[in-house]
Design an enzyme around this catalytic site. Structure first.
Site, PDB file in Angstrom:
ATOM      1  N   LYS A  76      39.270   0.435 -25.106  1.00 13.20           N
ATOM      2  CA  LYS A  76      39.991  -0.049 -26.287  1.00 13.20           C
ATOM      3  C   LYS A  76      41.182  -0.874 -25.802  1.00 13.20           C
ATOM      4  O   LYS A  76      41.784  -0.539 -24.773  1.00 13.20           O
ATOM      5  CB  LYS A  76      40.436   1.153 -27.121  1.00 13.20           C
ATOM      6  CG  LYS A  76      41.088   0.811 -28.449  1.00 13.20           C
ATOM      7  CD  LYS A  76      41.414   2.082 -29.242  1.00 13.20           C
ATOM      8  CE  LYS A  76      42.117   1.788 -30.562  1.00 13.20           C
ATOM      9  NZ  LYS A  76      42.404   3.019 -31.335  1.00 13.20           N
ATOM     10  N   SER A 151      40.977   3.054 -36.221  1.00 13.63           N
ATOM     11  CA  SER A 151      41.313   1.782 -35.602  1.00 13.63           C
ATOM     12  C   SER A 151      40.417   1.418 -34.417  1.00 13.63           C
ATOM     13  O   SER A 151      40.441   0.277 -33.978  1.00 13.63           O
ATOM     14  CB  SER A 151      42.770   1.821 -35.105  1.00 13.63           C
ATOM     15  OG  SER A 151      42.928   2.794 -34.090  1.00 13.63           O
ATOM     16  N   SER A 175      41.212   7.827 -35.731  1.00 15.43           N
ATOM     17  CA  SER A 175      40.725   6.520 -35.279  1.00 15.43           C
ATOM     18  C   SER A 175      39.518   6.534 -34.364  1.00 15.43           C
ATOM     19  O   SER A 175      38.976   5.472 -34.061  1.00 15.43           O
ATOM     20  CB  SER A 175      41.845   5.777 -34.553  1.00 15.43           C
ATOM     21  OG  SER A 175      42.621   5.103 -35.496  1.00 15.43           O
TER      22      SER A 175
END
Ligand code: GLN
Length: 484
Positions: A76, A151, A175
């Site tokens: 990420k 997210s 997330s």
């Protein structure tokens, strides 16, 4: 080979049925073919990946390989990667190239993984749909008109579409679990303190946790094994022995007590989704588990408390982005004040600014008692609810979300509607508990997830329950049609 699990790929590499270079090249080709549609990657590190793959092949040839040697993964884009752009999906960090690796990145590299690139996300991990990214939204591989969740939407979409078998992610309020549920993959948020946060761009430091997304519980176990454990560079990382997660996967479930929190089966769950979860509960009963209803009476307050605590911490953490030290700087500042104001005004997106304003306000002397302090008290009540529940049961089970993935744009005009999509995931962060989402079925052709929440540091139990379910069912093997 793109639909194989890490465990399968690891076996194929060990048996020399394929090389790490071949595997890496094949996935880079898939990223090239599909990233235009999905927007799951912000940065692809093709050359570096092929170099890492060559080194992995050498290690395999010498008989020095571990389970993750030569396995391609993605990080990420809030994990610092030395020499590789790390944007947090923000204009503020559009030019930030960290001089060091996050501990998680370094540990996985030592284990021999091949990094294919950095995945898209909500800006500074603030969001539930991946629509707040400065680099544009990620699309859900099951239906590109829908969001992948957030997210960590880029990591979840990349794993679901077969661009990469596993990816790191972070979970501050859901997330990892919510995008895993929306994309039909498995995601684990470990206990707060189990995995180092060093080198992860901070959002809300008391809630953030480094996490993983993959296609099976077994793969989550393999990745967590390499990531977990004490790190002296993170003062909240706990010095506790890391169990052998893979060894615990097969344990029988006879007599395991699963609690169904009443509050997770009331309002806010679509009837078809509730049926999927009920079927999963039946499966666990068949596998030998005892099912019991429990209560988490303060769950309804979790979202509100979170949206005071998380923005308050963010307002402090993000104060460092001032246009002076690193990141975005406005053009031709008139004076220092103008430099601060315009660098932050132009560098941050709308959702981030909203959170910074809310958080700063909650910490003002005149609001502190009624906002921040009250939210902290609610946090303690939520924590205590879990401690009570875990006196009666070993693990909690419920839906990860109340509905499958929503349409792009459907909730972006109404932040409160967006925040409420996290109603089942946030409490685990407030209490610091480990939680896992795994595919449990489908509603209208879209995947939905079930969530398992465990006692502090009991990741092994969650992985065991998820693995047993995946041996008995095949929801985790269903792939989105256009990406088969
Ligand atoms: N969706 C939640 C939020 O908007 C959680 C985000 C996260 O876990 N990083 O803050």
């Amino acid at each position: 080979m793109h639909d194989k699990t890490i465990a399968e790929l690891s076996a194929a590499l060990a048996a020399r049925e394929l090389s790490a270079v071949e595997l890496t090249q094949a996935l880079l080709d898939r990223i090239e073919a599909h990233n235009g549609t999905l927007n799951a990657f912000i940065t692809v590190t093709a050359e570096q990946a092929l170099e890492q793959a060559r080194r992995a092949d050498e290690r395999i040839a010498k008989g020095e390989a571990g389970a993750l040697t030569g396995i391609p993964i993605a990080h990420k884009d809030n994990f610092c990667t030395a020499g590789v752009l790390t944007t947090c999906a923000s204009r503020m960090l559009h030019n930030f190239v960290p001089p060091y690796d996050a501990t998680v990145v370094a540990r996985l590299e030592e284990a021999g993984v091949v990094m294919l690139g950095k995945t898209n996300m909500d800006e500074f991990a603030m969001g539930s749909s991946n629509e707040t990214s400065y680099y544009g939204p990620v699309k859900n591989p099951w239906d590109t008109e829908r969001v992948p969740g957030g997210s960590s939407g880029g990591s979840a979409a990349a794993v679901a579409a077969g661009l990469v078998p596993g990816a790191t992610a972070t979970d501050t309020g859901g997330s990892v679990r919510q995008p895993a549920a929306f994309c039909g993959v498995s995601g684990l948020k470990p206990t707060y303190g189990r995995v180092s946060r060093y080198g992860i761009v901070a959002f809300a430091s008391s809630l953030d946790q480094a996490s993983v997304i993959a296609r099976s519980a077994e793969d989550l176990a393999l990745l967590l094994q390499a990531m977990a454990g004490f790190d002296e560079r993170d003062s909240t990382c706990v010095d506790l022995a890391v169990p052998d997660y893979r060894a615990g996967l097969e344990q029988p479930l006879d007599g395991v007590r699963i609690g169904l929190p009443r509050e997770y089966f009331q309002d806010g769950v679509e009837p078809e989704l509730a049926k999927v979860i009920e079927a999963a509960v039946e499966e666990y009963r068949r596998l030998g588990a005892e099912i019991k209803e429990v209560s988490l009476p303060h769950n309804a307050l979790a979202v509100a408390a979170y949206h005071v605590i998380a923005p308050a911490e963010a307002s402090s953490n993000l104060a460092r982005f001032d246009g002076v030290r690193y990141g975005y700087r406005c053009e031709n500042p008139r004076d220092l004040e103008d430099l601060y104001m315009r660098s932050r005004g132009e560098g941050f997106g709308t959702e981030v600014k909203r959170r910074l304003l809310i958080g700063t306000r909650a910490l003002l002397a005149e609001y502190y008692q009624d906002a921040f302090l009250k939210a902290q008290k609610i946090r303690r009540l939520i924590h205590n609810d879990f401690i009570e529940a875990f006196k009666q049961v070993d693990v909690l089970l419920g839906p990860t979300t109340g509905a499958p993935a929503f349409r792009l744009g459907e909730k972006s005009a109404d932040p409160v509607q967006m925040y409420l999509t996290d109603v089942f995931t946030i409490a685990a962060n407030l209490a610091g508990l480990p939680a896992l989402s795994l595919p449990a079925g489908q509603v209208d052709g879209l995947p939905v997830g079930m969530q398992l929440i465990g006692r502090h540091f009991d990741e092994a139990r969650l992985l065991n329950l998820a693995h047993r379910f995946q041996q008995a069912t095949d929801w985790h093997t269903v792939r989105p049609q256009n990406f088969e």
